[in-house]
Design a protein around this motif. Structure first.
Motif, short mmCIF file in Angstrom:
data_model
loop_
_atom_site.label_atom_id
_atom_site.label_comp_id
_atom_site.label_asym_id
_atom_site.label_seq_id
_atom_site.Cartn_x
_atom_site.Cartn_y
_atom_site.Cartn_z
N MET A 200 62.42 110.28 18.22
CA MET A 200 62.02 109.00 19.29
C MET A 200 62.29 108.39 18.34
N ILE A 201 62.38 108.05 16.91
CA ILE A 201 62.89 106.78 16.54
C ILE A 201 64.14 105.86 16.83
N PRO A 202 65.08 106.93 17.59
CA PRO A 202 66.23 105.85 17.95
C PRO A 202 65.90 105.31 19.08
N PHE A 203 64.99 106.06 20.36
CA PHE A 203 64.67 105.51 21.69
C PHE A 203 63.83 103.99 21.24
N THR A 204 62.84 103.92 20.19
CA THR A 204 62.03 103.43 19.47
C THR A 204 62.80 101.75 19.65
N THR A 205 63.53 101.92 18.21
CA THR A 205 64.95 101.20 18.34
C THR A 205 65.10 100.24 19.65
N LYS A 206 64.67 100.94 20.06
CA LYS A 206 66.68 100.44 21.07
C LYS A 206 65.27 99.45 22.02
N ILE A 207 64.00 100.34 22.47
CA ILE A 207 63.17 99.70 22.98
C ILE A 207 62.87 98.33 21.88
N GLN A 210 65.61 96.05 23.14
CA GLN A 210 65.43 95.02 24.41
C GLN A 210 64.37 94.42 24.49
N HIS A 211 62.54 94.64 24.16
CA HIS A 211 62.32 93.61 23.74
C HIS A 211 61.94 92.51 23.40
N GLU A 212 62.43 92.47 21.78
CA GLU A 212 63.23 90.97 21.31
C GLU A 212 63.84 90.60 22.16
N ASP A 213 65.09 91.12 23.20
CA ASP A 213 65.98 90.07 23.88
C ASP A 213 65.22 89.61 25.01
#
Length: 438
Positions: A200-207, A210-213
């Motif tokens: 899930m690391i790639p998923f959490t990194t993307k999330i 996106q949250h930071e953006d």
């Protein structure tokens, strides 16, 4: 989502249990058949070597009791000489029976036939004796459905138990699978400290990105709203104040002319600001493909420079264009807006007697627009922020020249939508060069 995942786990569990039990029953029945045939082979071997069937006349007097095994003796021509459960004289020729034919040919043979009359399977094993006769031993046994029916209560109990365990495991696995996602959903601000599966690391990194953006955009919109309110308030306050003085008769004839000039100037500033805000909003929400065409960047720059000559002379600035024809695939309206904003900004932030030079050339095979001024320059720490909305290096100069603080923000949007590259070189007190490379 949780219900769907849990339902699919349950469905998978039920299908797995049912399929496993069916396959286990089939495997058990195959083993059962092999066991029956093995018993028949052993029984046939004993009877063959006991010498009981050497004398055919004596065999007819021999009877088997208290057994479900059927013994048959067949001549080489297929005639039945003896059967332990039927009258041999009433039986037809057995030469074409599979197990008999195989035994006459290879020495031994076996066959399984289903009887629709009794609903059971008939197992046969035959062996050719030394005198050429064939000794066949048969046994009735239940079909696979009979075997399945006999163990159905056990299968039902085991299946129900396995399904119950599967339901509990499905619920547990669903909770374990979704637990990190639920934690992330409930606390997006501390994603870095959360432990998740490595998958899930790639998923959490993307999330996280996106949250930071989203948070960054939210802050930018909040700041933008506050800045818009502040920028609109200043000219509106001036207009309201001057008009109130005129309305109440507190201004002389000379003041009225001056106040009218101030009202006109602030009205123009207000309209310019509103137009820039509307344009920036349009660029923010525009997701449609750009209507691009081949445009001559040099021709657009020449038109813009000619249009700004009067504006530059008013500020005692000289402006000129150098370069050659450069064709780019772009939106013409946006290109005109891009060149205008860069040149207008270079004029506003220049010094009296200064100059603005516009270059349109090809650099390393790429069309390039360069706008250089001899103005106030930009401190290094501010160079990355000048494209932010309402950010001004010199706020007093911008307002005195009528700038809205949105021109370079619009430039950045246009550059991004054309996949171009924006570069800036500036020295405080010496001037600034902004390059757009397509």
């Amino acid at each position: 989502m949780k219900r769907k995942i849990n339902a699919r786990f349950v469905l998978l569990t039920v299908l797995s249990v049912v399929l496993t039990l069916v396959l286990a029953t089939l495997a058990y029945y195959e083993l059962f058949k092999k066991e029956v045939l093995a018993d028949l082979r052993s029984y046939t071997y004993v009877l063959e070597h006991a010498g009981v069937f050497d004398d055919v006349a004596a065999v007819k007097e021999y009877t088997l009791t208290d057994t479900d095994v059927r013994v048959t003796l067949i001549d080489p021509d297929g005639e039945v000489r003896y059967d332990s459960q039927a009258d041999a004289d009433d039986m037809d020729n057995h030469e074409n029976r599979p197990e008999i034919a195989e035994a006459l040919k290879n020495g031994s043979g076996e066959a399984i036939r289903h009887s629709d009359t009794i609903g059971r399977n008939l197992f046969y094993y035959a062996v050719r004796m030394d005198n050429g006769s064939v000794l066949r031993v048969g046994k009735e046994s239940g079909s696979i459905w009979a075997v399945f029916t006999s163990v159905l209560p056990w299968i039902t109990g085991i299946g129900a138990g396995l399904i119950l365990i599967g339901l509990m495991l499905s619920h547990f696995l669903t909770m374990q699978l979704l637990e990190p996602i639920e934690r992330m959903a409930n606390d997006m601000d501390h994603l870095d400290s959360m432990t998740v599966y490595k998958e899930m690391i790639p998923f959490t990194t993307k999330i996280r990105k996106q949250h930071e953006d989203i948070m960054k955009n939210a802050r930018m919109r909040q700041d933008f709203t506050a800045n818009v309110s502040h920028e609109l308030k200043t000219p509106l306050t001036a207009i309201s104040g001057y008009s109130e003085l005129i309305e109440n008769g507190m201004a002389t004839d000379a003041d009225v002319r001056r106040f009218a000039g101030e009202i006109h100037k602030n009205s123009k500033r207000l309209l310019t600001l509103i137009n820039d805000i509307i344009r920036l909003s349009e660029l923010d929400v525009s997701e449609q493909d750009l209507a691009v065409q081949e445009v001559d960047l040099y021709e657009i720059a020449r038109t813009c420079v000619d249009m700004l000559q009067v504006h530059a002379e008013k500020h005692e600035i000289s402006i000129c264009l150098r370069g050659t024809r450069c064709v780019v695939n772009a939106n013409r309206e946006m290109m005109e807006e891009l060149v205008y904003n860069l040149c207008d900004n270079a004029i506003r932030y220049n010094n009296a007697g200064g100059s603005v030079k516009v270059w349109v050339v090809t650099k390393d095979g790429h069309p390039m627009l360069s706008v250089t001024d001899t103005g106030i320059g930009i401190p290094r720490e501010d160079q990355e922020r000048i494209f932010e909305r309402f950010y001004r290096v010199d706020k007093s100069r911008s307002k005195s020249t009528g700038g809205t603080g949105l021109g370079l923000a619009i430039v950045k949007h246009i550059v991004e939508q054309h996949d171009a590259k924006l570069e800036i070189d500036s020295k405080l007190g010496e001037g600034t060069e902004i390059r757009v490379i397509f």
